[in-house]
Motif scaffolding. Sequence first.
Motif, short mmCIF file in Angstrom:
data_model
loop_
_atom_site.label_atom_id
_atom_site.label_comp_id
_atom_site.label_asym_id
_atom_site.label_seq_id
_atom_site.Cartn_x
_atom_site.Cartn_y
_atom_site.Cartn_z
N GLY A 1 2.86 -2.83 4.09
CA GLY A 1 3.95 -2.00 3.60
C GLY A 1 5.28 -2.58 4.03
N GLY A 2 6.31 -1.78 3.92
CA GLY A 2 7.65 -2.23 4.27
C GLY A 2 8.23 -1.33 5.35
N ARG A 3 9.11 -0.42 4.93
CA ARG A 3 9.82 0.42 5.89
C ARG A 3 9.09 1.72 6.21
NH1 ARG A 3 14.07 -2.09 7.04
NH2 ARG A 3 14.67 -0.44 8.47
N ASN A 4 8.15 2.09 5.37
CA ASN A 4 7.49 3.39 5.57
C ASN A 4 6.33 3.25 6.57
OD1 ASN A 4 6.48 5.94 5.37
ND2 ASN A 4 6.41 5.99 3.13
N ILE A 5 6.71 3.12 7.83
CA ILE A 5 5.72 2.84 8.89
C ILE A 5 4.76 4.02 9.08
CG2 ILE A 5 5.51 2.42 11.39
CD1 ILE A 5 6.56 0.05 9.72
N ASP B 1 -0.27 7.24 -16.75
CA ASP B 1 -0.75 7.41 -15.38
C ASP B 1 -1.36 6.08 -14.95
OD1 ASP B 1 -2.24 7.95 -13.06
OD2 ASP B 1 -2.70 10.00 -13.70
N MET B 2 -0.74 5.44 -13.97
CA MET B 2 -1.16 4.08 -13.59
C MET B 2 -2.57 4.05 -13.03
SD MET B 2 0.85 1.84 -14.59
CE MET B 2 0.06 0.46 -13.79
N ARG B 3 -3.12 5.21 -12.68
CA ARG B 3 -4.47 5.17 -12.13
C ARG B 3 -5.50 4.71 -13.16
NH1 ARG B 3 -4.94 10.87 -9.36
NH2 ARG B 3 -4.09 11.36 -11.41
N ALA C 1 0.81 -1.23 0.00
CA ALA C 1 0.00 0.00 0.00
C ALA C 1 0.84 1.27 0.00
CB ALA C 1 -0.94 -0.01 1.21
N THR C 2 2.06 1.21 0.56
CA THR C 2 2.87 2.42 0.68
C THR C 2 3.73 2.70 -0.56
OG1 THR C 2 4.52 1.05 1.80
CG2 THR C 2 3.05 2.33 3.21
N GLY C 3 3.66 1.82 -1.56
CA GLY C 3 4.46 2.02 -2.77
C GLY C 3 3.74 2.87 -3.80
N SER C 4 4.34 2.96 -4.96
CA SER C 4 3.80 3.80 -6.03
C SER C 4 2.41 3.30 -6.48
CB SER C 4 4.82 3.78 -7.17
OG SER C 4 4.28 4.32 -8.32
N ILE C 5 2.30 2.00 -6.77
CA ILE C 5 1.00 1.45 -7.15
C ILE C 5 0.03 1.50 -5.97
CG2 ILE C 5 -0.21 -0.69 -7.77
CD1 ILE C 5 1.22 0.41 -10.16
N GLY C 6 0.55 1.17 -4.78
CA GLY C 6 -0.30 1.17 -3.58
C GLY C 6 -0.89 2.54 -3.32
N SER D 1 6.05 7.89 -13.42
CA SER D 1 6.53 8.05 -12.05
C SER D 1 6.28 6.72 -11.34
CB SER D 1 5.76 9.20 -11.41
OG SER D 1 5.86 9.10 -10.03
N MET D 2 7.36 6.00 -11.00
CA MET D 2 7.20 4.64 -10.49
C MET D 2 8.17 4.40 -9.34
SD MET D 2 7.06 2.53 -14.09
CE MET D 2 8.69 2.98 -14.67
N GLY D 3 8.08 3.23 -8.73
CA GLY D 3 9.03 2.85 -7.68
C GLY D 3 10.44 2.75 -8.24
N LEU D 4 11.42 2.79 -7.33
CA LEU D 4 12.84 2.77 -7.73
C LEU D 4 13.19 1.56 -8.59
CD1 LEU D 4 15.84 3.68 -7.39
CD2 LEU D 4 15.88 2.34 -5.28
N VAL E 1 -2.73 -5.40 -13.92
CA VAL E 1 -2.64 -3.97 -13.60
C VAL E 1 -1.48 -3.31 -14.34
CG1 VAL E 1 -2.23 -2.31 -11.71
CG2 VAL E 1 -3.83 -4.17 -11.39
N ASP E 2 -0.53 -4.09 -14.82
CA ASP E 2 0.51 -3.50 -15.66
C ASP E 2 -0.21 -2.76 -16.80
OD1 ASP E 2 3.19 -3.20 -15.75
OD2 ASP E 2 3.64 -5.29 -16.17
N SER E 3 0.25 -1.57 -17.16
CA SER E 3 -0.51 -0.78 -18.14
C SER E 3 -0.63 -1.50 -19.48
CB SER E 3 0.12 0.60 -18.32
OG SER E 3 1.45 0.46 -18.75
N LEU F 1 -3.47 -7.64 -10.23
CA LEU F 1 -2.07 -8.06 -10.18
C LEU F 1 -1.13 -7.03 -10.81
CD1 LEU F 1 -0.32 -10.49 -9.29
CD2 LEU F 1 -0.50 -11.33 -11.63
N ALA F 2 -0.48 -6.25 -9.93
CA ALA F 2 0.60 -5.39 -10.41
C ALA F 2 1.92 -6.13 -10.32
CB ALA F 2 0.66 -4.11 -9.57
N ASN F 3 2.02 -7.03 -9.34
CA ASN F 3 3.26 -7.79 -9.10
C ASN F 3 3.51 -8.76 -10.26
OD1 ASN F 3 4.51 -10.51 -7.78
ND2 ASN F 3 5.37 -8.70 -6.82
N LYS F 4 4.13 -8.23 -11.32
CA LYS F 4 4.36 -9.05 -12.53
C LYS F 4 5.28 -10.23 -12.25
CE LYS F 4 5.95 -5.13 -14.13
NZ LYS F 4 6.16 -4.11 -15.10
N GLU F 5 6.14 -10.08 -11.19
CA GLU F 5 7.07 -11.15 -10.85
C GLU F 5 6.31 -12.46 -10.57
OE1 GLU F 5 6.84 -8.13 -9.47
OE2 GLU F 5 8.80 -7.14 -9.48
N SER F 6 5.08 -12.37 -10.06
CA SER F 6 4.28 -13.58 -9.76
C SER F 6 4.03 -14.37 -11.03
CB SER F 6 2.93 -13.20 -9.16
OG SER F 6 3.07 -12.58 -7.93
#
Length: 396
Positions: free
Chosen positions: A37-41, A264-266, A9-14, A202-205, A148-150, A121-126
């Motif tokens: 999320g991860g580190r962004n508490i 725009d991923m939205r 949820a705290t990432g770019s897609i989230g 504009s995406m995650g690193l 969800v990949d564009s 599914l944005a997580n294409k790695e799956s």
Amino acid sequence: MRRISIFGATGSIGENTVDLIDRQGGAATHQVVALTGGRNIARLAEQARNLRAQLAVTCEPTLYGALKDALAGSGVEAAAGPEALVEAADRPADWTMSAIVGAAGLAPGFRALRHGGTLALANKESLVAAGPLLLAEAAEHGATILPVDSEHSAVFQALVGEDMAAVERVIITASGGPFRDWPMERLARATVAEARAHPNWSMGLRISIDSATLFNKALELIETREYFGIDPEQIEAVVHPQSIVHALVGFRDGGLMAHLGPPDMRHAIGYALNWPERRPVPVERLDLARLGSLTFQAPDEARFPALRLARAVMAMRGLAGAAFNAAKETALDAFLDGRLGFLGMAAAVEETLARLDAAEGLTNPPASLDTVLQMDHLARREAASVINEAAVAAGA
Ligand code: NDP
């Protein structure tokens, strides 16, 4: 009330998903089961409070205390660690966003399918690592996976009402990233800051750097094969610097259906959120006259070998996708840490695949999620030693 969960949820897609859910009434119209999320508490806790989530989970066990403190008095449960992510996916939801970055997204996504709801599914790695298993799991539980990949959302939309037997080819577009026109000598010296500066999106690193190497497009070629069940020879990638046409589907009568939209991923997230309806999404409306021209060119596989590697992986099938993704993630970490140059990433992935090629099991069909994760670990170990040897050879 529709029950939803957002993984990553705290990432770019989230964040874009949270934005759309907020615009559609937030907690007043949705029952938010879990946010992760991860580190962004701080941001995770803020989202959980705003959306009145039942549960918030960080993947980092050491951050449990920080999350619990940040949620004090809110009534939101806190949990931490990779197992807690899977347990969060055990809580029934009607719609789940899978937007964790990397192979870490596999296990929670798989588990979410058991409720028979919708997995956006944005997580294409799956799909790259475990496509056949993921689709079989969805079929077994009557769940729906929406891309969800564009590019894949675009293909999905172009195929509505069409017969797959009439599809001749699928073309996905690539912006070409920030280094589209860079010569090899300059690519060899490219820095992280230069690689992450995507010209259009504009995406995650991590996905930004994967776009610069074209590894992102390589993953998407494999994702296309897995999701739509078409042959690798029917899938093409074309460079389209404006990122307006996301994908095209060619039919046997020669017609080509293109999907256009602003970068725009939205749009893709909103399509998956509202499917099968279409609801208003606050993305810019295209002004074609102002755009003027849309251009296309063939990708240069000499400067960007990732596409060639993806084709080799598709030919191998089996667990090769899991190995490819894991080697790519390991090479990316090494680039981010300064242990590997930009061109070294593709070289390290190629060498890892060559070494694993001989290993038993690379081309075996994935029998279970465990076999996929075992290959993921094996490939990470092999890639790490390839990278280490390269560093030693370079005198680093
Ligand atoms: P981000 O890096 O912006 O966000 C990743 C999310 O996953 C964050 O919530 C992050 O937490 C969390 N996270 C990081 N590591 C782990 C882990 N080991 N376990 C669990 N959670 C973790 O990524 P994006 O949003 O850019 O991408 C997410 C996925 O969507 C990727 O698979 C990507 O390929 C795909 N995608 C992204 C697009 C985009 O436009 N961004 C477009 C199409 C697909 P925190 O930030 O709190 O540390």
